[in-house]
Motif scaffolding. Structure first.
Motif, PDB file in Angstrom:
ATOM      1  N   ILE A  31      -2.335   3.913   7.506  1.00 27.80           N
ATOM      2  CA  ILE A  31      -0.912   4.263   7.484  1.00 27.80           C
ATOM      3  C   ILE A  31      -0.081   3.165   6.827  1.00 27.80           C
ATOM      4  CG2 ILE A  31      -0.390   3.362   9.788  1.00 27.80           C
ATOM      5  CD1 ILE A  31       1.012   6.633   8.456  1.00 27.80           C
ATOM      6  N   CYS A  34      -2.097   2.341   2.791  1.00 23.63           N
ATOM      7  CA  CYS A  34      -1.878   3.381   1.771  1.00 23.63           C
ATOM      8  C   CYS A  34      -0.410   3.456   1.352  1.00 23.63           C
ATOM      9  CB  CYS A  34      -2.353   4.733   2.285  1.00 23.63           C
ATOM     10  SG  CYS A  34      -4.144   4.835   2.439  1.00 23.63           S
ATOM     11  N   THR A  35       0.488   3.165   2.265  1.00 23.61           N
ATOM     12  CA  THR A  35       1.913   3.135   1.903  1.00 23.61           C
ATOM     13  C   THR A  35       2.176   2.007   0.914  1.00 23.61           C
ATOM     14  OG1 THR A  35       2.447   4.020   4.083  1.00 23.61           O
ATOM     15  CG2 THR A  35       4.247   3.030   2.831  1.00 23.61           C
ATOM     16  N   GLY A  38       0.615   3.010  -2.360  1.00 22.27           N
ATOM     17  CA  GLY A  38       1.475   4.010  -2.987  1.00 22.27           C
ATOM     18  C   GLY A  38       2.681   3.381  -3.651  1.00 22.27           C
ATOM     19  N   MET A  44       5.248   6.185  -3.368  1.00 21.55           N
ATOM     20  CA  MET A  44       5.101   5.816  -1.967  1.00 21.55           C
ATOM     21  C   MET A  44       4.962   7.052  -1.075  1.00 21.55           C
ATOM     22  SD  MET A  44       7.412   3.404   0.533  1.00 21.55           S
ATOM     23  CE  MET A  44       7.740   2.215  -0.707  1.00 21.55           C
ATOM     24  N   GLU A  45       5.568   8.151  -1.476  1.00 19.93           N
ATOM     25  CA  GLU A  45       5.486   9.378  -0.677  1.00 19.93           C
ATOM     26  C   GLU A  45       4.038   9.870  -0.557  1.00 19.93           C
ATOM     27  OE1 GLU A  45       6.983  14.013  -0.856  1.00 19.93           O
ATOM     28  OE2 GLU A  45       8.118  12.481  -1.947  1.00 19.93           O
ATOM     29  N   GLY A  47       1.395   8.016  -1.077  1.00 22.99           N
ATOM     30  CA  GLY A  47       0.686   6.965  -0.345  1.00 22.99           C
ATOM     31  C   GLY A  47       0.846   7.125   1.157  1.00 22.99           C
ATOM     32  N   LEU A  48       2.050   7.435   1.597  1.00 28.94           N
ATOM     33  CA  LEU A  48       2.301   7.640   3.024  1.00 28.94           C
ATOM     34  C   LEU A  48       1.595   8.895   3.528  1.00 28.94           C
ATOM     35  CD1 LEU A  48       3.767   6.605   5.506  1.00 28.94           C
ATOM     36  CD2 LEU A  48       5.758   7.915   4.801  1.00 28.94           C
ATOM     37  N   CYS A  80      -5.893   6.844  -2.182  1.00 26.24           N
ATOM     38  CA  CYS A  80      -4.570   6.725  -2.808  1.00 26.24           C
ATOM     39  C   CYS A  80      -4.659   6.760  -4.326  1.00 26.24           C
ATOM     40  CB  CYS A  80      -3.887   5.434  -2.368  1.00 26.24           C
ATOM     41  SG  CYS A  80      -3.021   5.593  -0.829  1.00 26.24           S
TER      42      CYS A  80
END
Length: 132
Positions: A31, A34-35, A38, A44-45, A47-48, A80
């Motif tokens: 969580i 990956c953010t 991203g 980033m979206e 990735g999240l 990702c």
């Protein structure tokens, strides 16, 4: 991907790998990792979304005794990159990333097995106060 993204990915992946065993033990969780990945890759979206989905998949995976769970760091990074750069759906990217996590599990198990053989030499050197 440009060279800056590749360097940043290498640096944060190294930090995640260290964090898994020593630092805060939270950065390497999908969580968070990956953010960050991203954000580096410019989405980033996604990735999240990848990180949150993969976090749910592996939330109970913990190394117990000599058993190693599938490697969440390699899978998070691969998932990702596949979702963002290869334009794969999140489910397809994570399904593919699981293959990488199993490979990472085997690598960690082999490294730990190899290092176990060196422990007796390290213990002997420590008992003799031999820094070499």
């Amino acid at each position: 991907m440009d060279i800056i993204q590749i360097i940043l990915l290498a640096v944060v992946t190294f930090i995640f790998a260290i964090d898994q065993f020593s630092l805060t033990e939270t950065l390497y969780r999908p969580i968070i990792s990956c953010t960050i990945i991203g954000a580096i890759l410019g989405n980033m979206e996604i990735g999240l979304l990848v990180g949150g989905t993969y976090e749910i998949m592996v939330i109970g995976n913990m190394p117990v005794g000599g058993a190693q769970p599938p490697n969440v760091i390699i899978a998070g990074v691969a998932g990702c990159i596949l979702a963002i750069k290869a334009n794969m759906e999140v489910n397809a990217a994570l399904g593919t990333a699981v293959i990488f996590s199993i490979f990472g599990q085997y690598v960690v198990t082999l490294v730990f097995t190899f290092m176990a053989g060196l422990m007796s030499k390290a213990d002997k050197a420590a008992a003799e106060a031999n820094p070499k």
